[in-house]
Design a protein around this motif. Structure first.
Motif, PDB file in Angstrom:
ATOM      1  N   MET A   1       0.848  -1.195   0.000  1.00  0.00           N
ATOM      2  CA  MET A   1       0.000   0.000   0.000  1.00  0.00           C
ATOM      3  C   MET A   1       0.881   1.242   0.000  1.00  0.00           C
ATOM      4  SD  MET A   1      -2.934   1.072   2.737  1.00  0.00           S
ATOM      5  CE  MET A   1      -3.795   2.631   2.593  1.00  0.00           C
ATOM      6  N   VAL A   2       0.494   2.240  -0.763  1.00  0.00           N
ATOM      7  CA  VAL A   2       1.263   3.480  -0.890  1.00  0.00           C
ATOM      8  C   VAL A   2       0.350   4.654  -0.571  1.00  0.00           C
ATOM      9  CG1 VAL A   2       2.562   4.972  -2.462  1.00  0.00           C
ATOM     10  CG2 VAL A   2       2.776   2.484  -2.635  1.00  0.00           C
ATOM     11  N   LYS A   3       0.842   5.573   0.244  1.00  0.00           N
ATOM     12  CA  LYS A   3       0.116   6.805   0.531  1.00  0.00           C
ATOM     13  C   LYS A   3       0.413   7.816  -0.580  1.00  0.00           C
ATOM     14  CE  LYS A   3      -2.003   6.543   4.619  1.00  0.00           C
ATOM     15  NZ  LYS A   3      -3.408   6.931   4.849  1.00  0.00           N
ATOM     16  N   TYR A   4      -0.638   8.419  -1.114  1.00  0.00           N
ATOM     17  CA  TYR A   4      -0.464   9.407  -2.172  1.00  0.00           C
ATOM     18  C   TYR A   4      -0.939  10.764  -1.681  1.00  0.00           C
ATOM     19  CZ  TYR A   4      -1.283  12.000  -6.503  1.00  0.00           C
ATOM     20  OH  TYR A   4      -1.284  12.968  -7.483  1.00  0.00           O
ATOM     21  N   PHE A   5      -0.178  11.799  -2.028  1.00  0.00           N
ATOM     22  CA  PHE A   5      -0.536  13.149  -1.628  1.00  0.00           C
ATOM     23  C   PHE A   5      -0.240  14.100  -2.774  1.00  0.00           C
ATOM     24  CE2 PHE A   5       0.929  17.288   0.036  1.00  0.00           C
ATOM     25  CZ  PHE A   5      -0.221  17.701   0.703  1.00  0.00           C
ATOM     26  N   SER A   6      -1.110  15.073  -2.994  1.00  0.00           N
ATOM     27  CA  SER A   6      -0.855  16.084  -4.025  1.00  0.00           C
ATOM     28  C   SER A   6      -1.363  17.431  -3.548  1.00  0.00           C
ATOM     29  CB  SER A   6      -1.526  15.704  -5.351  1.00  0.00           C
ATOM     30  OG  SER A   6      -2.930  15.756  -5.220  1.00  0.00           O
ATOM     31  N   CYS A   7      -0.714  18.469  -4.017  1.00  0.00           N
ATOM     32  CA  CYS A   7      -1.158  19.813  -3.688  1.00  0.00           C
ATOM     33  C   CYS A   7      -0.621  20.768  -4.751  1.00  0.00           C
ATOM     34  CB  CYS A   7      -0.690  20.254  -2.298  1.00  0.00           C
ATOM     35  SG  CYS A   7       1.104  20.395  -2.116  1.00  0.00           S
ATOM     36  N   ALA A   8      -1.207  21.928  -4.818  1.00  0.00           N
ATOM     37  CA  ALA A   8      -0.761  22.948  -5.767  1.00  0.00           C
ATOM     38  C   ALA A   8      -0.640  24.265  -5.030  1.00  0.00           C
ATOM     39  CB  ALA A   8      -1.738  23.069  -6.930  1.00  0.00           C
ATOM     40  N   GLY A   9       0.310  25.072  -5.448  1.00  0.00           N
ATOM     41  CA  GLY A   9       0.507  26.375  -4.835  1.00  0.00           C
ATOM     42  C   GLY A   9       1.137  27.308  -5.843  1.00  0.00           C
ATOM     43  N   PHE A  10       1.461  28.496  -5.400  1.00  0.00           N
ATOM     44  CA  PHE A  10       2.101  29.440  -6.308  1.00  0.00           C
ATOM     45  C   PHE A  10       3.036  30.354  -5.534  1.00  0.00           C
ATOM     46  CE2 PHE A  10      -1.896  31.344  -4.930  1.00  0.00           C
ATOM     47  CZ  PHE A  10      -1.494  32.599  -4.509  1.00  0.00           C
ATOM     48  N   LEU A  11       3.983  30.892  -6.251  1.00  0.00           N
ATOM     49  CA  LEU A  11       4.896  31.897  -5.721  1.00  0.00           C
ATOM     50  C   LEU A  11       4.672  33.183  -6.502  1.00  0.00           C
ATOM     51  CD1 LEU A  11       8.083  29.658  -5.488  1.00  0.00           C
ATOM     52  CD2 LEU A  11       6.887  30.672  -3.535  1.00  0.00           C
ATOM     53  N   LYS A  12       4.650  34.302  -5.801  1.00  0.00           N
ATOM     54  CA  LYS A  12       4.384  35.582  -6.457  1.00  0.00           C
ATOM     55  C   LYS A  12       5.659  36.141  -7.083  1.00  0.00           C
ATOM     56  CE  LYS A  12       0.508  36.694  -3.409  1.00  0.00           C
ATOM     57  NZ  LYS A  12      -0.057  37.659  -2.433  1.00  0.00           N
ATOM     58  N   SER A  13       6.296  35.321  -7.881  1.00  0.00           N
ATOM     59  CA  SER A  13       7.510  35.704  -8.606  1.00  0.00           C
ATOM     60  C   SER A  13       7.466  35.023  -9.964  1.00  0.00           C
ATOM     61  CB  SER A  13       8.766  35.273  -7.845  1.00  0.00           C
ATOM     62  OG  SER A  13       8.863  35.931  -6.603  1.00  0.00           O
TER      63      SER A  13
END
Length: 210
Positions: A1-13
């Protein structure tokens, strides 16, 4: 079994600024756990993509309940491989990172894609994915949960470190870290207490002469 994680973000540059900051992000106040970084391999492909591989050494304190399963040096240090591909024409940078030390106990693979934010071309979008697994029989689920919690925490520090380095590159005053803010407040409190003590001592001396 594998734990999966994802997220998105941004940098103001801009993407160009983030690309430069990526190679200058260590050291910063949020990366005290990064001990060394070494370039193992680097080349420019015929289509002008930059391919790099780096070896990172980081402190990696295992949870106390897991330390008894690991040699002392393995419980406190981790070696990480980081591959990256930079496409200057497409303005994307893709990184793939994974640990090569005590991978049987816990393996974390991370993939990040840096690209121009489609809604604001002066910002940079970051999509992050991670796969966390363990082959330690009987403890794999607990270790995966621990690894996921630690990874989420490290994402926050990584973004703050990026912002710190970008601010310095752009000649701005970086936002104080929590430790720096606490130190300043402690000094201000100590100075105020000292001045109050002087004032009370002065008042006490005046009373003696009245």
């Amino acid at each position: 079994m594998v734990k999966y994680f994802s997220c998105a973000g941004f940098l103001k540059s801009s993407w160009d600024q983030v690309f430069l900051a990526f190679w200058q992000r260590y050291p910063n106040p949020y990366s005290n756990h990064v001990l060394t970084e070494d370039i193992i391999f680097r080349e420019v492909t015929p289509d002008n993509c930059l391919i790099s591989r780096r070896l990172l050494t980081k402190t990696s304190r295992a949870p106390r309940w897991a330390e008894k399963f690991l040699p002392a040096h393995m419980a406190r240090k981790a070696y990480i491989i980081e591959d990256s591909v930079v496409d200057p024409r497409g303005r994307t940078m893709t990184t793939l990172t994974w640990n090569i030390s005590h991978a049987r106990v816990m393996s974390i693979e991370e993939r990040c894609v840096y690209r121009v934010n489609p809604d604001n071309n002066s910002w940079t979008e970051i999509k992050r994915e991670a796969w966390i697994s363990s082959k330690l029989y009987g403890l794999s689920r607990a270790i995966q949960e621990f690894g996921l919690a630690r990874f989420k925490s490290s994402v926050t520090k990584t973004m703050k470190g990026f912002e710190y380095v970008l601010a310095k590159m752009q000649g701005e005053m970086p936002t104080r870290t929590l430790a720096e803010t606490a130190t300043v407040k402690a000094r201000e409190t100590a100075l105020a207490a000292k001045e109050k003590a002087k004032d009370l001592a002065s008042q006490a001396q005046k009373k003696q002469y009245v």
